[in-house]
Design a protein around this motif. Sequence first.
Motif, PDB file in Angstrom:
ATOM      1  N   LEU A   5      46.902  34.603  44.034  1.00 29.01           N
ATOM      2  CA  LEU A   5      46.814  35.981  43.934  1.00 29.01           C
ATOM      3  C   LEU A   5      48.340  36.659  44.044  1.00 29.01           C
ATOM      4  O   LEU A   5      48.575  37.561  43.297  1.00 29.01           O
ATOM      5  CB  LEU A   5      45.775  36.590  44.961  1.00 29.01           C
ATOM      6  CG  LEU A   5      45.576  37.896  45.001  1.00 29.01           C
ATOM      7  CD1 LEU A   5      44.980  38.348  43.723  1.00 29.01           C
ATOM      8  CD2 LEU A   5      44.580  38.216  46.017  1.00 29.01           C
ATOM      9  N   SER A  40      41.012  41.403  41.258  1.00 30.00           N
ATOM     10  CA  SER A  40      41.510  41.748  42.563  1.00 30.00           C
ATOM     11  C   SER A  40      41.627  43.422  42.604  1.00 30.00           C
ATOM     12  O   SER A  40      42.213  44.007  41.545  1.00 30.00           O
ATOM     13  CB  SER A  40      42.712  41.012  43.074  1.00 30.00           C
ATOM     14  OG  SER A  40      43.300  41.585  44.468  1.00 30.00           O
ATOM     15  N   TYR A  46      43.026  34.343  37.766  1.00 27.79           N
ATOM     16  CA  TYR A  46      43.158  35.450  37.590  1.00 27.79           C
ATOM     17  C   TYR A  46      43.833  35.795  36.105  1.00 27.79           C
ATOM     18  O   TYR A  46      44.561  34.812  35.601  1.00 27.79           O
ATOM     19  CB  TYR A  46      43.899  36.285  38.609  1.00 27.79           C
ATOM     20  CG  TYR A  46      43.646  36.190  39.862  1.00 27.79           C
ATOM     21  CD1 TYR A  46      42.534  37.069  40.408  1.00 27.79           C
ATOM     22  CD2 TYR A  46      43.805  35.222  40.711  1.00 27.79           C
ATOM     23  CE1 TYR A  46      42.239  36.867  41.797  1.00 27.79           C
ATOM     24  CE2 TYR A  46      43.630  34.982  42.015  1.00 27.79           C
ATOM     25  CZ  TYR A  46      42.621  35.866  42.543  1.00 27.79           C
ATOM     26  OH  TYR A  46      42.271  35.660  43.751  1.00 27.79           O
ATOM     27  N   THR A  52      34.933  37.453  42.501  1.00 33.67           N
ATOM     28  CA  THR A  52      34.845  36.240  41.743  1.00 33.67           C
ATOM     29  C   THR A  52      33.379  36.316  41.236  1.00 33.67           C
ATOM     30  O   THR A  52      32.521  37.176  41.573  1.00 33.67           O
ATOM     31  CB  THR A  52      35.193  35.062  42.434  1.00 33.67           C
ATOM     32  OG1 THR A  52      35.316  33.993  41.277  1.00 33.67           O
ATOM     33  CG2 THR A  52      34.308  34.602  43.469  1.00 33.67           C
ATOM     34  N   SER A  94      39.814  39.807  46.915  1.00 35.29           N
ATOM     35  CA  SER A  94      39.111  38.896  45.586  1.00 35.29           C
ATOM     36  C   SER A  94      37.949  38.952  45.247  1.00 35.29           C
ATOM     37  O   SER A  94      37.251  39.100  46.307  1.00 35.29           O
ATOM     38  CB  SER A  94      39.581  37.647  45.605  1.00 35.29           C
ATOM     39  OG  SER A  94      41.200  37.250  45.455  1.00 35.29           O
ATOM     40  N   ALA A 107      41.650  39.586  50.609  1.00 36.45           N
ATOM     41  CA  ALA A 107      42.692  38.911  50.186  1.00 36.45           C
ATOM     42  C   ALA A 107      43.364  38.484  51.634  1.00 36.45           C
ATOM     43  O   ALA A 107      44.077  37.466  51.584  1.00 36.45           O
ATOM     44  CB  ALA A 107      43.333  39.739  49.188  1.00 36.45           C
TER      45      ALA A 107
END
Length: 443
Positions: A146, A318, A386, A165, A163, A359
Amino acid sequence: MATRTHRHPLNATVAVACALLLGLTGCASTELSKGTGPPLGADGYTGPSVTLQYWNGFTGGDGPYMRAMVDEFNAAHKNIKVESNTLGWSDFYQRIVAAVHAGQGPDVAVMQLDNLATQAARSVIVPMEDAIQQMGFTPEDFPETLVKATTFNGHAWGVPLDSHTIGSYANTAQLAAGGVEAQATTGPAFESDLAAVQKGGVAQPFWMPNKWPAHLMFLSLLWQGGGEPYSADGLKATYNSPAGVAALTWMVDQVKGGMSPTNVAIDSQYLAFKNAETAVTWDGIWQINDLKTTAPKLKWSLAPIPKVFAKPASWANSHQFVMLAQRKPDPNKQQAGKTFIKWMVEHSSEWAGAGMIPAYAPARNSPEFKSMPQSALAGQIDNFHYMPSIPGIGDVNAQTLELAVSEAILGRQSPEQALDQQAARADDILAGNAEKFGTTDQG
């Protein structure tokens, strides 16, 4: 879901006029300051009372969590008042670019990671590495992948808040009826389990969408196979590689093999899961709270998507705190803005209530977060992928990659034909973007 409406600081005429002028960097960019201001004291901001303008796009179910955190921050900081302006993400970027280049931008904002390079190239946001250091954060506080993803042209452009997902949601009762105890971790086991669930009474246990979040599924499988969607220099689409063809072929095979109906309309697969018409769906962790509130009787589990190909991987994005370029920077507001960002990140276990994965490592390791469903995915955070830091990449995806995935799943083209055709279109768009944004090096 209800959306909280806020008064926008720009009048419509200025917003439209500036938006029409946006190209390489927008209007009046040369007058904007590129810095984050003076160092932050050990006790945070201790200066005179200031009011910060904070923009974000949390208009859905995540909105109440953000508003509660801002209220909590305001209550704890008598010399800082944060005023939130919440806009739908569909309008957010156009309006914030116009505002910044008209000299009326906010002090702090949240942006999605895959938009940082675009806004950096437009001189809307400022480099954050000095601010990050002043806040006392180190690279070790956040996932390495990240941290790398926030970098564009040698600078860090955001402070990671979370984050988010995609994961695999499963109807545990339907799995059990097929003799399946837990969600599979590999592709062959996943396919075997689907067949068992099908024999257990679910005719089509894994609906395959041709639109959102189909492209997120495709990207996850592409990365699992060792592929990349775009070249490192941001000039060429590479999602039509053998890894890309294999990924899309696997998705198409779910339809051909009878695990999914044909022509699944957008969101139909998720509604089918909520209504117990399908046993498994791959979707974002942002659906967690919706399942809790709109399908309270549904028994489900959440797990990482299985490793269909060589290595575990899943698409992720993110939310990032950014500071905006200013015509006349106010050092007090800049220090106060850093105090606000630092506090929000350090309290991001509260933000996790919105269905996100913090994060910040201490928040991610907190007992509060570990009790949440999405914590089942947090152990895979180093396998989150990402989008590369390429200006305009979101538009390239929407205009080409998403179309290729849709055409193949609908059976209109083979996976190879669809990917090759759209990759060629993407190359043209990428070349135009490189010229527009004035860069060919996204390192």
